[in-house]
Every structure is written in structure tokens, then in C-alpha cells.
Design a protein around this motif. Structure first.
Motif, mmCIF file in Angstrom:
data_model
loop_
_atom_site.group_PDB
_atom_site.id
_atom_site.type_symbol
_atom_site.label_atom_id
_atom_site.label_comp_id
_atom_site.label_asym_id
_atom_site.label_seq_id
_atom_site.Cartn_x
_atom_site.Cartn_y
_atom_site.Cartn_z
ATOM 1 N N LEU A 55 6.789 -4.652 52.637
ATOM 2 C CA LEU A 55 5.354 -4.343 52.612
ATOM 3 C C LEU A 55 4.969 -3.690 51.277
ATOM 4 O O LEU A 55 3.916 -3.990 50.709
ATOM 5 C CB LEU A 55 4.970 -3.418 53.778
ATOM 6 C CG LEU A 55 5.013 -4.058 55.169
ATOM 7 C CD1 LEU A 55 4.865 -2.996 56.253
ATOM 8 C CD2 LEU A 55 3.905 -5.113 55.321
ATOM 9 N N LEU A 56 5.851 -2.823 50.777
ATOM 10 C CA LEU A 56 5.576 -2.180 49.482
ATOM 11 C C LEU A 56 5.618 -3.205 48.348
ATOM 12 O O LEU A 56 4.763 -3.186 47.450
ATOM 13 C CB LEU A 56 6.578 -1.052 49.222
ATOM 14 C CG LEU A 56 6.412 0.180 50.119
ATOM 15 C CD1 LEU A 56 7.625 1.098 50.000
ATOM 16 C CD2 LEU A 56 5.135 0.947 49.773
ATOM 17 N N ARG A 57 6.581 -4.124 48.404
ATOM 18 C CA ARG A 57 6.654 -5.158 47.355
ATOM 19 C C ARG A 57 5.441 -6.080 47.418
ATOM 20 O O ARG A 57 4.909 -6.501 46.381
ATOM 21 C CB ARG A 57 7.977 -5.943 47.465
ATOM 22 C CG ARG A 57 9.185 -5.153 46.937
ATOM 23 C CD ARG A 57 10.484 -5.955 46.992
ATOM 24 N NE ARG A 57 11.011 -6.069 48.343
ATOM 25 C CZ ARG A 57 11.838 -5.170 48.902
ATOM 26 N NH1 ARG A 57 12.240 -4.111 48.234
ATOM 27 N NH2 ARG A 57 12.270 -5.336 50.133
ATOM 28 N N GLN A 90 0.741 0.676 59.483
ATOM 29 C CA GLN A 90 -0.321 0.661 60.492
ATOM 30 C C GLN A 90 -1.144 -0.625 60.410
ATOM 31 O O GLN A 90 -1.473 -1.228 61.436
ATOM 32 C CB GLN A 90 -1.243 1.859 60.308
ATOM 33 C CG GLN A 90 -0.647 3.161 60.829
ATOM 34 C CD GLN A 90 -1.649 4.297 60.740
ATOM 35 O OE1 GLN A 90 -2.133 4.621 59.654
ATOM 36 N NE2 GLN A 90 -1.975 4.892 61.868
ATOM 37 N N GLN A 91 -1.466 -1.024 59.174
ATOM 38 C CA GLN A 91 -2.230 -2.268 58.991
ATOM 39 C C GLN A 91 -1.458 -3.452 59.547
ATOM 40 O O GLN A 91 -2.004 -4.287 60.270
ATOM 41 C CB GLN A 91 -2.480 -2.523 57.497
ATOM 42 C CG GLN A 91 -3.719 -1.825 56.965
ATOM 43 C CD GLN A 91 -3.793 -1.888 55.431
ATOM 44 O OE1 GLN A 91 -2.935 -2.504 54.781
ATOM 45 N NE2 GLN A 91 -4.800 -1.250 54.862
ATOM 46 N N ALA A 92 -0.178 -3.515 59.211
ATOM 47 C CA ALA A 92 0.638 -4.647 59.650
ATOM 48 C C ALA A 92 0.772 -4.663 61.171
ATOM 49 O O ALA A 92 0.757 -5.729 61.796
ATOM 50 C CB ALA A 92 2.018 -4.581 58.999
ATOM 51 N N MET A 93 0.865 -3.491 61.771
ATOM 52 C CA MET A 93 0.960 -3.429 63.239
ATOM 53 C C MET A 93 -0.327 -3.931 63.871
ATOM 54 O O MET A 93 -0.308 -4.722 64.811
ATOM 55 C CB MET A 93 1.253 -1.990 63.692
ATOM 56 C CG MET A 93 2.685 -1.554 63.385
ATOM 57 S SD MET A 93 2.968 0.213 63.638
ATOM 58 C CE MET A 93 3.168 0.267 65.393
ATOM 59 N N ALA A 94 -1.444 -3.492 63.319
ATOM 60 C CA ALA A 94 -2.745 -3.890 63.864
ATOM 61 C C ALA A 94 -2.966 -5.393 63.718
ATOM 62 O O ALA A 94 -3.497 -6.051 64.613
ATOM 63 C CB ALA A 94 -3.858 -3.119 63.165
ATOM 64 N N GLU A 95 -2.529 -5.947 62.607
ATOM 65 C CA GLU A 95 -2.764 -7.374 62.350
ATOM 66 C C GLU A 95 -1.829 -8.274 63.146
ATOM 67 O O GLU A 95 -2.108 -9.466 63.314
ATOM 68 C CB GLU A 95 -2.558 -7.677 60.849
ATOM 69 C CG GLU A 95 -3.730 -7.252 59.984
ATOM 70 C CD GLU A 95 -3.364 -7.195 58.499
ATOM 71 O OE1 GLU A 95 -2.272 -7.678 58.132
ATOM 72 O OE2 GLU A 95 -4.180 -6.656 57.722
#
Ligand code: UDP
Ligand code: MG
Length: 207
Positions: A55-57, A90-95
């Protein structure tokens, strides 16, 4: 984003009635096999895999304003500030639309851990810990050729140091709470996955 009905969806104590997602933290030194085994777990057990490093990359590639700072920290093997990583998670979980997550490579220090619990109010169901010797991890990292800027011997040494000093205390924290499932990771992928499967099959006992 909220659903069509927002406000009335509350429990008797005023809290949201929504069920919290199941989170498994997948931890272990660099090159211990977290990403490889997560891909196997996704196939067999229906989790969504979120690699904090990936996610950071991706955030660097997106050209975000934090990109340069993240890139420099990764090159030095340092831990990116919690708020940046937690926001991405959090964004990735929500999406995702899923409610079961493997969070791979996070939390990396006690501050990461406390901040995540604070912000999300989520505690992991358990922690999968891949135990592997530095010698074997170094061999894998130098052999994997994924074009990563941190897979050179100089950065690898720094990552090992950060792992020992900052990440192992997180494992100790969860160990003292009976939440760590330790896997002997210096074995062939299929053998390691047999041990991993056993943990996920007896997951109910773990919760
Ligand atoms: N990183 C970070 N916070 C995280 C996850 C990763 O700061 O929660 C940074 C850190 O610099 C780390 C690098 O990203 O050394 C690579 O992490 P990744 O998990 O991809 O590598 P691994 O240790 O699994 O090889
Ligand atoms: Mg990884």
C-alpha cells in the motif's frame, strides 16, 4: 462513504450496530514469507490480503504528496508514520467490501499497534508470526529480484535491525495475550502452508 441509511443504524447503547471486521496480523522479518503465504490463505479462506508495504509503494507511485517521504523511509528501512499507514489500511478495508483481512507487515512497532487499536477500535483475532533465521531471510531477499529498492544488503541489514528492535516487541505484546500463532518459516512454501492451514482451520478456538 455511508450507506443509504446512516443515523438510525445504532444499537441500544448508541454505538453503531455494524459488526467489526475480523483482522489477522501477519508478522515476521523481511523475507520470512508473509506475502507468499498470504496469497495462499486468500485462496483457501476468503480473506482480503492487505500488505502495508504494498500500500505504501502504491502511494509512492500515485504521486501523492507523501510519496517522497515514504520512498526515503523505505530506502532506509525506517517505519513510516502510523497515521499514513493506518489511513491507507482503512481506505483499503473500506473499499474491499470484505469483512476478513490479513494485514501483512503491520504493526511494525508498539506505536503502530497502539495507534491502530486506538483509531480503528479493532483488535486482531490472532497474530500469525513467521519465525525464520536471518541467514535464510537474507538469502531469500537477495535472491528474489523484485526490483525493490530496499532489497540490497545495506538496507536489508537496517531492516533486520528495525525488526529486532521495534517489531519483535509487538510480537511479545500479543504473545503475553495468548494471541500469537508461531509458524516455523524456514521450510519449503508447501510445508509452511500446511502449518498455516492448521491455524486457520482451528480459528474458532483462537477467538
Ligand atoms: N513499511 C512501513 N510501515 C509498514 C509497512 C512497511 O514503514 O507498516 C515500510 C518499511 O520501510 C519497510 C518497507 O516498507 O522496511 C517494506 O515493507 P514490506 O512489508 O513490504 O517488506 P518486508 O519486510 O515484508 O520484506
Ligand atoms: Mg512483504
Amino acid at each position: 462513504m455511508g450507506t443509504a441509511v446512516d443515523a438510525p443504524n445504532k444499537g441500544t447503547n448508541g454505538s453503531m450496530a455494524e459488526k467489526k471486521p475480523t483482522v489477522v496480523f501477519v508478522l515476521g522479518g523481511p523475507g520470512s514469507g508473509k506475502g507468499t503465504q498470504c496469497a495462499n490463505i486468500v485462496e483457501h479462506f476468503g480473506y482480503t490480503h492487505l500488505s502495508a508495504g504494498d500500500l505504501l509503494r502504491a502511494e509512492i507511485r500515485s504521486g501523492s504528496e507523501n510519496g517522497t517521504m515514504i520512498q526515503n523511509m523505505i530506502k532506509e528501512g525506517k517505519i513510516v508514520p502510523s497515521e499514513v499507514t493506518i489511513k491507507l489500511l482503512q481506505q483499503a478495508m473500506a473499499e474491499s467490501g470484505n469483512d476478513k483481512f490479513l494485514i501483512d507487515g503491520f504493526p511494525r512497532n508498539e506505536e503502530n499497534r497502539a495507534a491502530f487499536e486506538d483509531v480503528t477500535k479493532i483488535e486482531p483475532a490472532f497474530v500469525l508470526f513467521f519465525d525464520c533465521s536471518e541467514e535464510e531471510m537474507e538469502r531469500r531477499l537477495l535472491g528474489r529480484n523484485q526490483g525493490r529498492e530496499d532489497d540490497n544488503i545495506e538496507t536489508i541489514r537496517k531492516r533486520f535491525k528495525v525488526f529486532l528492535e521495534s517489531s519483535l516487541p509487538v510480537i511479545e505484546h500479543y504473545k503475553s495475550r495468548g494471541k500469537v500463532r508461531m509458524i516455523e518459516a524456514a521450510r519449503p512454501i508447501e510445508e509452511v502452508f500446511e502449518s498455516v492451514k492448521a491455524v486457520f482451520t482451528s480459528k474458532n478456538e483462537a477467538e
